[in-house]
Write a protein that holds these residues in place. Structure first.
Motif, short mmCIF file in Angstrom:
data_model
loop_
_atom_site.label_atom_id
_atom_site.label_comp_id
_atom_site.label_asym_id
_atom_site.label_seq_id
_atom_site.Cartn_x
_atom_site.Cartn_y
_atom_site.Cartn_z
N ASN A 129 56.40 43.89 32.60
CA ASN A 129 57.83 43.19 33.32
C ASN A 129 58.64 44.36 34.57
OD1 ASN A 129 58.31 41.78 31.35
ND2 ASN A 129 58.80 42.87 29.93
N THR A 130 57.77 45.50 34.66
CA THR A 130 58.05 46.36 35.59
C THR A 130 57.64 45.98 37.25
OG1 THR A 130 55.92 47.79 35.43
CG2 THR A 130 57.77 48.17 34.25
N GLY A 131 57.02 45.31 37.16
CA GLY A 131 56.43 44.14 38.55
C GLY A 131 55.81 44.32 38.80
N ILE A 132 54.77 44.87 38.63
CA ILE A 132 52.83 45.44 38.61
C ILE A 132 52.29 43.76 39.46
CG2 ILE A 132 52.89 47.64 37.93
CD1 ILE A 132 50.93 45.92 35.04
N ASP A 133 51.40 43.99 39.71
CA ASP A 133 51.00 42.73 40.43
C ASP A 133 49.42 43.33 40.35
OD1 ASP A 133 50.69 44.10 42.92
OD2 ASP A 133 50.77 42.86 43.66
N GLN A 134 48.81 44.64 39.78
CA GLN A 134 47.85 44.62 39.57
C GLN A 134 47.38 45.74 38.32
OE1 GLN A 134 46.54 48.35 42.19
NE2 GLN A 134 48.76 47.81 42.97
N ALA A 135 46.48 45.82 37.67
CA ALA A 135 46.05 46.70 36.37
C ALA A 135 46.76 48.20 36.35
CB ALA A 135 44.58 46.50 35.41
N GLY A 136 46.32 48.27 37.92
CA GLY A 136 45.92 50.03 37.82
C GLY A 136 45.07 50.73 36.82
N GLN A 137 46.16 51.48 36.44
CA GLN A 137 45.49 52.51 35.28
C GLN A 137 45.26 52.03 33.60
OE1 GLN A 137 44.08 55.19 35.75
NE2 GLN A 137 43.50 54.62 38.23
N VAL A 138 45.76 50.82 33.41
CA VAL A 138 46.41 49.79 32.09
C VAL A 138 44.44 48.95 31.89
CG1 VAL A 138 47.58 48.50 30.46
CG2 VAL A 138 48.76 49.97 32.64
N ARG A 139 43.96 49.37 31.12
CA ARG A 139 42.64 48.80 30.94
C ARG A 139 42.62 47.63 30.26
NH1 ARG A 139 37.32 51.65 30.90
NH2 ARG A 139 37.26 50.42 28.81
N GLN A 140 43.82 47.79 29.65
CA GLN A 140 43.55 46.40 29.09
C GLN A 140 44.49 44.78 29.40
OE1 GLN A 140 45.36 46.62 24.74
NE2 GLN A 140 43.18 47.26 24.19
N LEU A 141 44.87 45.25 30.50
CA LEU A 141 45.51 45.03 31.26
C LEU A 141 44.10 44.02 32.22
CD1 LEU A 141 48.79 45.54 32.51
CD2 LEU A 141 48.69 43.87 31.15
N GLY A 142 43.40 44.78 33.00
CA GLY A 142 42.41 44.45 33.45
C GLY A 142 41.25 44.08 32.62
N LEU A 143 41.51 44.73 31.55
CA LEU A 143 40.29 43.35 30.65
C LEU A 143 40.78 41.89 30.22
CD1 LEU A 143 37.81 43.29 28.99
CD2 LEU A 143 38.71 44.41 27.40
N LEU A 144 42.37 41.53 29.83
CA LEU A 144 42.26 40.82 29.69
C LEU A 144 42.58 39.33 30.82
CD1 LEU A 144 45.55 41.05 28.12
CD2 LEU A 144 44.27 39.66 27.36
N SER A 145 43.08 39.68 32.62
CA SER A 145 42.55 39.64 33.86
C SER A 145 41.33 38.81 33.60
CB SER A 145 43.56 40.56 35.00
OG SER A 145 44.64 40.93 34.33
N GLY A 146 40.52 39.96 33.32
CA GLY A 146 39.12 39.18 33.36
C GLY A 146 39.22 38.21 32.28
N LEU A 147 38.95 38.34 31.68
CA LEU A 147 38.42 37.16 30.22
C LEU A 147 39.85 36.16 30.07
CD1 LEU A 147 39.10 39.74 27.04
CD2 LEU A 147 37.22 38.61 28.40
N SER A 199 41.37 48.06 36.28
CA SER A 199 40.25 46.92 36.70
C SER A 199 38.88 47.06 36.12
CB SER A 199 41.04 46.47 38.19
OG SER A 199 42.43 46.18 37.69
N GLY A 200 38.30 48.23 37.31
CA GLY A 200 36.67 48.57 37.28
C GLY A 200 36.49 49.39 36.91
N GLY A 201 37.20 49.39 35.60
CA GLY A 201 36.53 49.89 34.38
C GLY A 201 36.40 49.23 33.25
N SER A 202 37.32 48.28 33.18
CA SER A 202 37.18 47.58 32.30
C SER A 202 36.62 46.47 32.41
CB SER A 202 38.83 47.04 31.47
OG SER A 202 39.55 46.06 33.27
N LEU A 203 36.11 45.99 33.63
CA LEU A 203 35.35 44.77 33.59
C LEU A 203 34.17 45.33 33.81
CD1 LEU A 203 37.79 43.52 36.19
CD2 LEU A 203 37.61 42.04 34.03
N PHE A 204 33.56 46.55 34.05
CA PHE A 204 32.42 46.74 34.31
C PHE A 204 31.01 45.66 32.87
CE2 PHE A 204 28.55 49.12 33.51
CZ PHE A 204 27.91 49.44 35.27
N LEU A 205 31.74 46.05 31.35
CA LEU A 205 30.69 45.24 30.38
C LEU A 205 30.80 44.11 30.67
CD1 LEU A 205 31.22 48.28 28.37
CD2 LEU A 205 29.39 48.26 29.58
#
Length: 257
Positions: A129-147, A199-205
């Motif tokens: 809700n902050t309006g971000i359009d990228q995962a930034g430092q939030v690993r679970q947002l990056g992982l959810l995006s990938g999945l 993004s990168g940290g969460s999607l690697f595996l």
């Protein structure tokens, strides 16, 4: 111990002789390669490789794919090239609210990321809700995006493998009509990401696992370079607590493997 030392010396000497022989005969040493960058740091590494290959006229020999939740990462800056639409894949966060609104309908994701916990879902919703359009430092947002974009990611990886097969055939033809070429039969897949980051940290595996499932019957070797904090410069200075937390999570996962 003496025998081990002799074997080591002999091996090094053979390697030197082979290298000098290739140089003397002007043999070109080529290997079909798929280069994959994850997140901002991984994408930047691939961009720099793209720049160097382009300067040497070798860009067509390496197939590149970059996956990032930041749509602006497709553009280059500081004299470095942009990616084209085939090389860059925007892993959008648009589908995440659907999962958070009704976790019961997404049992696998709910179990995998602990979304049954209302406090956890509330935290992720506040971040979105902050309006971000990228995962930034939030690993679970990056992982959810990938999945939630697994079909898109899989399609892009399949197209990369198809392209590298085409490259391999082209190199065979080159070997037949030009200077002697040492063409390695094994395709190399290199996946680059940072040790931290959303993004990168969460999607690697996830990417490694998907890539291996797509190539289980192919002759492919894997490499997974990880960019450490010492080469990320200002990232840790901007968000030190988030960066270190992401780093700790990533190390725990790698240790578990």
């Amino acid at each position: 111990m003496i025998m081990r030392s002799v074997n080591s010396t002999t091996s090094a000497a053979r390697t030197t002789v082979r290298r000098e022989l290739r140089e003397a005969l002007k043999i070109i040493d080529l290997q079909p390669t798929v280069l994959i960058g994850l997140g901002g740091a991984g994408g930047e590494a691939v961009r720099r490789v793209k720049h160097q290959l382009d300067r040497r006229g070798l860009e067509s020999h390496v197939i590149m794919r970059v996956f990032d939740t930041d749509p602006s990462a497709i553009k280059g800056s500081g004299g470095l090239p942009s990616f084209d639409d085939q090389e860059f894949c925007h892993v959008s966060m648009d589908r995440i609210p659907t999962v958070l609104d009704d976790p019961a309908r997404h049992a696998y994701l709910t179990k995998r990321l602990g979304l049954a916990n209302p406090e956890h879902r509330s935290f992720l919703e506040r971040v979105l809700n902050t309006g971000i359009d990228q995962a930034g430092q939030v690993r679970q947002l990056g992982l959810l995006s990938g999945l939630t974009n697994s079909s898109l990611v899989g399609d892009r990886l399949r197209s990369a493998l198809a392209e590298v097969t085409h490259v391999f055939r082209g190199l065979i033809a080159m070997r037949e009509r030009e200077n002697p070429i040492r063409l390695r039969q094994r395709t190399k897949a290199v996946v680059i990401s940072s040790v931290c980051g959303g993004s990168g940290g969460s999607l690697f595996l996830e990417e490694i696992a998907l890539l291996r499932s797509l190539t289980h019957n192919l002759n492919v070797g894997y490499r997974g370079p990880i960019k450490l904090l010492s080469v990320l410069k200002n990232v840790g200075l901007r968000k030190p607590r988030a960066t270190l937390a992401s780093l700790w999570k990533r190390l725990r996962v790698l240790n578990g493997i």
